[in-house]
Write an enzyme that holds these catalytic residues in place. Sequence first.
Site, mmCIF file in Angstrom:
data_model
loop_
_atom_site.group_PDB
_atom_site.id
_atom_site.type_symbol
_atom_site.label_atom_id
_atom_site.label_comp_id
_atom_site.label_asym_id
_atom_site.label_seq_id
_atom_site.Cartn_x
_atom_site.Cartn_y
_atom_site.Cartn_z
ATOM 1 N N GLU A 365 0.948 -1.279 0.092
ATOM 2 C CA GLU A 365 -0.094 0.163 0.113
ATOM 3 C C GLU A 365 0.808 1.267 -0.089
ATOM 4 O OE1 GLU A 365 -2.739 -0.365 -0.929
ATOM 5 O OE2 GLU A 365 -3.125 -2.582 -0.469
ATOM 6 N N HIS A 453 -5.214 -6.247 -11.346
ATOM 7 C CA HIS A 453 -4.361 -7.347 -10.143
ATOM 8 C C HIS A 453 -4.088 -8.437 -10.885
ATOM 9 C CE1 HIS A 453 -6.914 -4.643 -7.580
ATOM 10 N NE2 HIS A 453 -5.895 -4.699 -6.835
#
Length: 551
Positions: A365, A453
Amino acid sequence: MSRIRQHLRGSRRLATAGVAVTTATLLTAALSPDAAAAADRPTRAGAIENAASALLAQAATLGLTSAEGTSVRDVIVDKDGTQHVRYDRTYHQLPVLGGDFVVHLASDGAYRSANRATRSRISLADITPSVSAPKAADLATNALRALNLGETLKKLTAKPQLVVDALHGTPKLAWRTDVVAQDSLGNPVGRAVLTDARTGAQIDAWDTIETASGDGKSLYSGTVPLQTTQSGSTYQLKDPTRGNTYTGDAANKTDLCILTSICISRAPSTVFTDADNHWGTGATSDRASAAVDAQYGTDVTWDYYKNVHGRNGIGGDGKGSYNRVHYGNKYNNAFWDDSCFCMTYGDGDGTTFGPLVSLDVAGHEMSHGVTSKTAALTYSGESGGLNEATSDIFGTLVEFYADNSSDPGDYLIGENVVRSGSGLAALRYMDKPSKDGNSADSWSSSVADLDVHYSSGVANHFAYLLAEGSGAKTINGVSYNSPTSNGSKVTGIGRTKLGAIWYRALTVYMTSSTNYAGARAATLSAAKDLYGAGSSEYAAVGAAWSAVNVS
């Protein structure tokens, strides 16, 4: 696991000869002989001033006209004084998607070259849209509803922004509309929708909320050291040695935003406090345990970027970010948000996922934050896959850097947050991405159509091959067997060199529109800079890309 992109801030107007720039005033002072040598290396301000002169001289080459403005996004000054200044662009004060570029300067400030996200000249007849802002908002709202078919969306808001789209062929006037809402559980969903401002046709769309001293007992990493701040008779989970990064309790609430950078209300981030500076119990029943993981992940990621790459904080400015844990209701996600410069972690549903605060997730992140401050890879198509892969690559390198016996480094993404019995061993597998059933092992023309992803698999596989090589291998007790698309045998050059090459490619050569072919070129340029064009490292980069069908 994700990021929310940062909006362009400010502009630098262009005038005669294409450019009118603001330059910094350089102050000189008497220097000692030792300091004089160090002073030969240009400062950030000096690099910006040199680049400003280059813009004046190279306006035509860079496609700049009197209608355009620029603003500095990032500056890199190499040890030898070579300078790289990254710019965003506006057209009649409208942000230009794909207008970013990097100017490369010699140590004496002389212009060398530039990397441009797109090369199309911007020349619009006018900047008055045929499609109204409310119509663009409606189209984006419908797109979000269609994506969440069967869900009742609450508190849905949309905010359109007029932009120039140079990412998708001939530059055109477009609406970028950020639409956000809450699902039936109160968790956030969001979509950025790019609409042709003349015809109303959708050009592109992407998620904006996506998915993955004291001591503390964490959920995943054992007992870990923590730097905290004493406040009266209590301690705050705030680290003064790392830009005052801190971790707070979101109290299972969520944000209400009308735009990724404008929120009517935010979930709280009430900083955790403790009486004895020993935090958590290592069990989910203690709310501080997840906070320990989040703070520890922030600390290790900060240290990795600073000690390995010389980057002082995620933004490169020494300022700390912050964490929110216990966000939402059984929220199966974690995300980076540029607008608050913070990480947010859900607790998971308890069946498929536990709290999403593991070390590699934290590194993932925060690396989205690094990307947003540097290449700002657009979160769709191949550039979106590269964005996600960048976070997987650095999240993995952070995990290895930590050298934590409770969570040894591996090439599995999010393995600790997956619950036994869920049918999953990890979220993603870098040695053979297709093991997740969706990700691509190698490039094909259809990769750009995959969710980011899954399209990230190509770069993840490249990164594994570059570091470790092909074939069977066991690392920290985990067995891998990485194939190649062309049947070649690839010899790895190690994780340290992988990280060095990818970081330089990201911060110096990649732009918002970089695709897989561009990533190959960027990493080869980085390897050439670091090790030489005739080096084994340079050859290994080419071999690893060929092994995933990128040429």
